[in-house]
Design an enzyme around this catalytic site. Structure first.
Site, PDB file in Angstrom:
ATOM      1  N   GLU A   1      51.127  33.085  38.315  1.00  0.00           N
ATOM      2  CA  GLU A   1      52.511  32.835  39.119  1.00  0.00           C
ATOM      3  C   GLU A   1      52.278  31.308  39.398  1.00  0.00           C
ATOM      4  O   GLU A   1      53.101  30.668  40.039  1.00  0.00           O
ATOM      5  CB  GLU A   1      52.552  33.686  40.577  1.00  0.00           C
ATOM      6  CG  GLU A   1      53.095  34.875  40.009  1.00  0.00           C
ATOM      7  CD  GLU A   1      54.326  35.003  39.530  1.00  0.00           C
ATOM      8  OE1 GLU A   1      54.990  34.064  39.798  1.00  0.00           O
ATOM      9  OE2 GLU A   1      54.991  36.155  39.263  1.00  0.00           O
TER      10      GLU A   1
ATOM     11  N   GLU B   1      35.019  49.115  32.868  1.00  0.00           N
ATOM     12  CA  GLU B   1      34.567  48.531  34.082  1.00  0.00           C
ATOM     13  C   GLU B   1      33.183  48.630  34.316  1.00  0.00           C
ATOM     14  O   GLU B   1      32.662  48.056  35.139  1.00  0.00           O
ATOM     15  CB  GLU B   1      35.384  48.715  35.235  1.00  0.00           C
ATOM     16  CG  GLU B   1      35.147  50.111  35.751  1.00  0.00           C
ATOM     17  CD  GLU B   1      36.179  50.539  36.726  1.00  0.00           C
ATOM     18  OE1 GLU B   1      35.561  51.346  37.829  1.00  0.00           O
ATOM     19  OE2 GLU B   1      37.315  50.463  36.883  1.00  0.00           O
TER      20      GLU B   1
END
Length: 307
Positions: free
Chosen positions: A87, A118
């Site tokens: 953004e 992960e």
């Protein structure tokens, strides 16, 4: 620290006593419960306000010197980091390399669950090495439960390279301690759906990243008042926003604002400098550059010189 295979003691894994009859609630009762629990995210941000403010100041300082900001996470935490980074270019016209999101499993993990990826701290280390992190950079590790090896590996690697490190977790330090320059704990309590950290933990993380990135951009002069004067004019919606900013701040008609925007190369900040100082595009650009892009300082300096 407790054996990481035993996670039941973690705040994010505990059972919420207020939602033990979740499967028996009416839809309205369920919404009311979520609404009530989500208030804790606001309280958690307030409790961590000093640490978040410190992160803003120190991150802005590194970026002024040419550094970059990296968010590192896995699963929901990683996706939120990528979202916030994505953004920044349209909102603040920053180059895509200035704020980057690193997610365990890469781009594919954005749309497909890759939580098994992960568990490798060495992958986090490699992700930092691949991006040539230096002492000018900032690395924010995001892990709701605080134990994600990928994130811990990345933060440890970044610390060794002299980067500013920020650790964001939703468990208290007494449960999971970790060394970073800035330690932000966002304590929202057990989830309504036990262990589902895409809920309150995800919400409070999004709130915090909103504040962090926006605060940094404010400190870097990307904002004038509360206007996004560095907005990238790349579509009709953003052109309309740019024109409204110019109309509101200059008093120009929409047609005149459009002409000014075109003369500035579709850069709102430069258009305002040109209007308020009478300088042409090149001279206005030089004035902004002399003040590191800070519109308020650039215009004040010009006027203080008796112009």
């Amino acid at each position: 620290m407790a054996n990481l295979q035993e996670r039941g003691h973690l705040l994010t894994e505990q059972v919420n006593p207020l939602s033990q009859n979740l499967d028996q609630l009416s839809s309205l009762e369920l919404v009311e419960l979520f609404n009530s629990e989500d208030r804790k995210t606001i309280e958690a941000v307030a409790a961590a306000k000093v640490q978040i403010a410190t992160a803003i100041e120190q991150t802005a300082d590194r970026l002024r010197q040419g550094g970059r900001l990296f968010y590192v996470g896995a699963g929901t935490s990683g996706r939120l980091g990528v979202l916030d980074a994505a953004e920044c270019p349209p909102t603040f016209c920053t180059p895509p390399e200035l704020v980057q999101g690193i997610i365990a499993g890469g781009a594919g993990a954005l749309v497909r669950s890759s939580e098994d990826l992960e568990d490798r701290a060495e992958d986090g280390d490699a992700a930092i090495a691949q991006r040539h992190i230096t002492q000018l950079d900032v690395v924010v590790g995001i892990t709701a439960g605080g134990t994600t090896p990928f994130v811990q590996g990345a933060i440890n690697s970044a610390r060794q390279r002299g980067a500013l490190t920020i650790f964001i977790a939703c468990v208290p330090a007494e449960q999971v301690s970790f060394t970073a320059d800035i330690d932000i704990r966002l304590l929202t309590g057990p989830e309504i759906l036990a262990g589902s950290t895409r809920l309150k933990a995800g919400t409070v993380t999004k709130l915090t990243l909103n504040i962090l990135s926006t605060g940094v951009m404010v400190k870097l002069g990307k904002v004038y008042g509360n206007r996004m004067v560095d907005v990238a004019v790349t579509n009709q919606k953003l052109r309309d926003r740019a024109l409204r900013i110019l109309e509101d701040l200059t008093g120009l008609s929409r047609e005149a604002a459009g002409f000014l925007l075109e003369r500035s190369g579709k850069w709102v900040k430069l258009a305002l400098v040109m209007h308020w100082t009478g300088l042409d595009k090149d001279a206005g650009d030089r004035l902004l550059s002399a003040h590191q892009g800070n519109l308020r300082e650039a215009v004040a300096s010009y006027k203080n010189q008796g112009n």
